[in-house]
Design a protein around this motif. Structure first.
Motif, PDB file in Angstrom:
ATOM      1  N   ILE A   7     -11.857 -16.770 -12.959  1.00  0.00           N
ATOM      2  CA  ILE A   7     -11.344 -17.568 -11.986  1.00  0.00           C
ATOM      3  C   ILE A   7     -10.120 -17.628 -12.067  1.00  0.00           C
ATOM      4  CG2 ILE A   7     -11.721 -19.648 -13.397  1.00  0.00           C
ATOM      5  CD1 ILE A   7     -12.827 -20.860 -10.970  1.00  0.00           C
ATOM      6  N   LEU A   8      -9.520 -17.371 -13.321  1.00  0.00           N
ATOM      7  CA  LEU A   8      -7.927 -17.468 -13.533  1.00  0.00           C
ATOM      8  C   LEU A   8      -7.148 -16.385 -12.709  1.00  0.00           C
ATOM      9  CD1 LEU A   8      -7.801 -18.137 -17.399  1.00  0.00           C
ATOM     10  CD2 LEU A   8      -7.555 -19.983 -15.433  1.00  0.00           C
ATOM     11  N   LEU A  81     -12.702 -25.474 -14.698  1.00  0.00           N
ATOM     12  CA  LEU A  81     -14.121 -24.424 -14.885  1.00  0.00           C
ATOM     13  C   LEU A  81     -13.598 -23.318 -15.767  1.00  0.00           C
ATOM     14  CD1 LEU A  81     -14.646 -24.467 -11.011  1.00  0.00           C
ATOM     15  CD2 LEU A  81     -16.462 -25.230 -12.867  1.00  0.00           C
ATOM     16  N   ALA A  82     -12.560 -22.847 -16.003  1.00  0.00           N
ATOM     17  CA  ALA A  82     -12.148 -21.876 -17.042  1.00  0.00           C
ATOM     18  C   ALA A  82     -12.397 -22.470 -18.197  1.00  0.00           C
ATOM     19  CB  ALA A  82     -10.833 -21.317 -16.924  1.00  0.00           C
ATOM     20  N   GLY A  89     -18.850 -15.802 -11.746  1.00  0.00           N
ATOM     21  CA  GLY A  89     -19.969 -15.828 -10.735  1.00  0.00           C
ATOM     22  C   GLY A  89     -19.556 -16.470  -9.417  1.00  0.00           C
ATOM     23  N   ALA A  90     -20.395 -17.615  -8.894  1.00  0.00           N
ATOM     24  CA  ALA A  90     -20.334 -18.193  -7.832  1.00  0.00           C
ATOM     25  C   ALA A  90     -18.942 -18.920  -7.821  1.00  0.00           C
ATOM     26  CB  ALA A  90     -21.289 -19.055  -7.557  1.00  0.00           C
ATOM     27  N   ALA A  95     -13.530 -19.484  -5.676  1.00  0.00           N
ATOM     28  CA  ALA A  95     -11.977 -19.577  -5.784  1.00  0.00           C
ATOM     29  C   ALA A  95     -11.344 -18.530  -5.165  1.00  0.00           C
ATOM     30  CB  ALA A  95     -11.627 -19.718  -7.281  1.00  0.00           C
ATOM     31  N   TRP A  96     -11.770 -17.253  -5.240  1.00  0.00           N
ATOM     32  CA  TRP A  96     -11.076 -16.173  -4.490  1.00  0.00           C
ATOM     33  C   TRP A  96     -11.266 -16.424  -2.780  1.00  0.00           C
ATOM     34  CZ3 TRP A  96      -7.593 -13.093  -5.890  1.00  0.00           C
ATOM     35  CH2 TRP A  96      -7.621 -12.598  -7.376  1.00  0.00           C
TER      36      TRP A  96
END
Length: 144
Positions: A7-8, A81-82, A89-90, A95-96
């Protein structure tokens, strides 16, 4: 040391995009100020002098300001979240999706500024934030 969380990557890209918008803003604003032979007045009310610039110049600054607003929620959620170990995953896909929609929103605002399209993109980009908020809250409160 914590492992890299997928996610980062989306956080880094949105920060980089914000810096691209900063460059674009000044690359258009400084020449426009020079062309208008504006004498910058520190005593002028906020925004008054920049309102004299052409709309296509102001749109870049407006968008840069928008990238300093709602995305702060995204940054907090993605980093949370990280840290919680939930950044793949989801959540990474959400995020993207947020980042992609914000970049498209930026391009619409700075190139054509169609408000109806911008509003639709802004609304759509907010949906992943709701999902990420739910997922972060669920992960945090169920872990305790």
């Amino acid at each position: 040391m914590m492992e890299n969380s997928p996610i980062l990557g989306s956080v880094i890209v949105l920060v980089a995009w914000s810096l691209v918008m900063w460059i674009w803003m000044y690359a258009t604003r400084i020449p426009a100020i020079a062309a208008a032979k504006m004498e910058l007045d520190p005593n002028a009310p906020n925004g008054q002098q920049m309102a004299q610039l052409p709309p296509k110049v102001r749109w870049k600054a407006d968008n840069y300001n928008h990238l300093m607003e709602q995305p702060t929620i995204f940054y907090a959620l993605a980093i949370t979240l990280a840290v919680l170990g939930e950044g793949e995953g989801a959540n990474a896909m959400l995020a993207w999706a947020y980042v992609g929609l914000r970049i498209v929103h930026s391009l619409v605002q700075v190139l054509v500024n169609k408000i109806e399209v911008r509003f639709t993109l802004f609304s759509l980009s907010t949906l992943p934030l709701f999902a990420l908020t739910y997922n972060a809250a669920t992960a945090f409160f169920s872990a305790g």
